[in-house]
Motif scaffolding. Structure first.
Motif, mmCIF file in Angstrom:
data_model
loop_
_atom_site.group_PDB
_atom_site.id
_atom_site.type_symbol
_atom_site.label_atom_id
_atom_site.label_comp_id
_atom_site.label_asym_id
_atom_site.label_seq_id
_atom_site.Cartn_x
_atom_site.Cartn_y
_atom_site.Cartn_z
ATOM 1 N N PRO A 20 0.862 -1.109 -0.052
ATOM 2 C CA PRO A 20 0.014 -0.008 0.109
ATOM 3 C C PRO A 20 0.839 1.209 -0.202
ATOM 4 N N ASN A 24 0.902 4.253 -2.645
ATOM 5 C CA ASN A 24 0.460 5.618 -2.266
ATOM 6 C C ASN A 24 1.860 6.620 -2.683
ATOM 7 N N GLU A 53 -4.403 -2.448 -6.069
ATOM 8 C CA GLU A 53 -5.120 -1.321 -6.681
ATOM 9 C C GLU A 53 -6.533 -1.462 -6.595
ATOM 10 N N PHE A 56 -6.954 -0.378 -3.092
ATOM 11 C CA PHE A 56 -6.952 1.470 -3.008
ATOM 12 C C PHE A 56 -8.096 1.944 -3.755
ATOM 13 N N SER A 59 -11.137 1.712 -1.102
ATOM 14 C CA SER A 59 -10.964 2.629 0.160
ATOM 15 C C SER A 59 -11.258 4.021 -0.301
ATOM 16 N N TYR B 145 -4.231 4.230 1.943
ATOM 17 C CA TYR B 145 -4.840 4.523 0.711
ATOM 18 C C TYR B 145 -5.512 5.776 0.412
ATOM 19 N N TYR B 146 -6.498 6.155 1.239
ATOM 20 C CA TYR B 146 -7.359 7.216 1.085
ATOM 21 C C TYR B 146 -6.710 8.527 1.499
#
Lengths: 214, 190
Positions: A20, A24, A53, A56, A59, B145-146
């Motif tokens: 992750p 990012n 992905e 991602f 989320s 992620y966010y």
């Protein structure tokens, strides 16, 4: 074969926990080097990248679906108007911050930031030592000190190092002219002179005025 | 960085807030409120709690701006405040409210994965399974992620060591992989 499989599984597990952060864009240093190497060497890398992905996206969608109320700012403004002004901050760091913020453009910002870092380190050190605010913010009136202005381009590491080596600490400032009140840990004049000379001879000092000499 | 930029970066705005500048805190509110609100809503599973807590985070910013030392990004600092306040809010919730939440979660968890798999798309399924993760795992997923946070920043927000962040991320993704597998979607790991 089984002995070879286990380390690979462990590496995969580790890489899965880093994935992750690779996505990012915050992975760096050794972690990034190892991840890139794994991605290039292991065919599973591309597959798991695609899976992450999808996570991602999930989320992002789940979060974006949560909408704050449209009147959030107006309600906050009402609550804010009921608040008193923030309490004035009279810490050494805050005063230093304000002083550097007021300096003309010619003062390199990096140097200002570096000096702030030194002040912050000094403040933390004093607080950690449990000496209390009388030492950090209002040193004893008869404690030995010197007023020292550091060069604007003095590297933070070297300033911190010379202060640490001599046991001197920034206890107040900056004062007009960029002078800091630096406590000198000396019990007699000879020791005071030696410490001050060591600091001024470091090549980091722009100016020095003796304060209280024991 | 240009002068104009420095006047409006988050750190400078916080310094202005410390001087009592309400326009500065309103600008920070515009920039960060939605993300803080979502972070708290995801942590507490309650938008009404998130509404109160997010407001309170910015009032805290108003009161504590002078203590911001710029060692982290303002957004990371705010997330840390939000986490603390969200945990406090959760502790104040009544047992009845918690029971309702547990019942809701049990109902979600009892759904037959195969049945669910037949009627939902892959992306919807992943989203649902992420939502079903335990809070401590879902939060690290969202923060990475966010919110785009690094390992170190997540450690700062959650007040846990970097190694723990990695461990939580590992188990979050492992559980997610196992749940996907149970729903008939094998992604090859774990």
């Amino acid at each position: 074969m089984a002995m070879n499989a286990e380390p690979k599984t462990t590496l995969r597990d580790e890489m899965e926990s880093l994935l992750p952060f690779y996505l990012n864009g915050t992975l760096d240093g050794d972690d990034l080097v190892r991840f890139d190497a794994w991605l290039a060497a292991d065919p599973a890398g591309a597959e798991t990248l695609a899976a992450a992905e999808a996570e991602f996206a999930a989320s992002m969608v789940a979060n974006e679906a949560i909408r704050p109320r449209a009147d959030a700012l107006s309600r906050f403004s009402v609550a804010l108007d009921r608040q008193a002004r923030p309490a004035p901050v009279n810490t050494l760091l805050a005063r230093a911050s304000s002083w550097f913020a007021s300096k003309p453009a010619w003062l390199p910002w990096a140097a200002a930031a570096a000096m702030l870092a030194v002040v912050a380190v000094q403040a933390i050190t004093l607080n950690a030592a449990g000496d209390g605010p009388q030492v950090a913010g209002a040193p004893a009136v008869d404690a030995p000190f010197a007023l020292i202005a550091f060069k604007a381009d003095a590297p933070v590491e070297r300033v911190a190092a010379i202060l640490s080596e001599t046991g001197a600490t920034i206890v107040d400032g900056p004062k007009p002219g960029g002078f800091f009140r630096v406590a000198i840990p000396a019990t007699d004049g000879t020791a005071y002179d030696a410490i001050v000379k060591r600091i001024t001879d470091s090549g980091l000092v722009d100016g020095m005025m003796p304060g209280i000499r024991p | 960085m240009t002068n104009t930029g420095s006047m409006h970066n988050d750190g400078e705005l916080v310094r202005r807030v410390a001087d009592g500048d309400k326009a500065a805190i309103r600008l920070l509110f515009h920039r960060h409120h939605a993300r803080i609100f979502r972070f708290v809503a995801r942590m507490t599973r309650s938008e009404s709690v998130a509404d109160d807590v997010a407001n309170d985070v910015f009032l805290e910013l108003w009161r504590q701006a002078g203590k911001f030392e710029g060692r982290s990004e303002v957004s990371t600092w705010l997330l840390g405040i939000a986490r603390f306040k969200a945990l406090s809010a959760l502790r104040k919730r009544t047992e009845d409210e918690l029971d309702d939440e547990r019942a809701e979660n049990v109902a979600d968890a009892s759904d037959d994965p195969e049945t669910m798999a037949m009627k939902e798309s892959k992306s919807v399924r992943i989203r649902r399974l992420v939502d079903m993760l335990p809070t401590e795992h879902r939060v690290v997923i969202d923060l990475a992620y966010y919110h785009g946070r690094s390992v170190a920043e997540i450690g700062e927000v959650l007040a846990i060591p970097v190694a723990t962040v990695k461990t939580r991320m590992f188990y979050a993704r492992k559980k997610l992989g196992e749940a996907l597998q149970a729903a008939g979607q094998d992604r090859g790991w774990p």
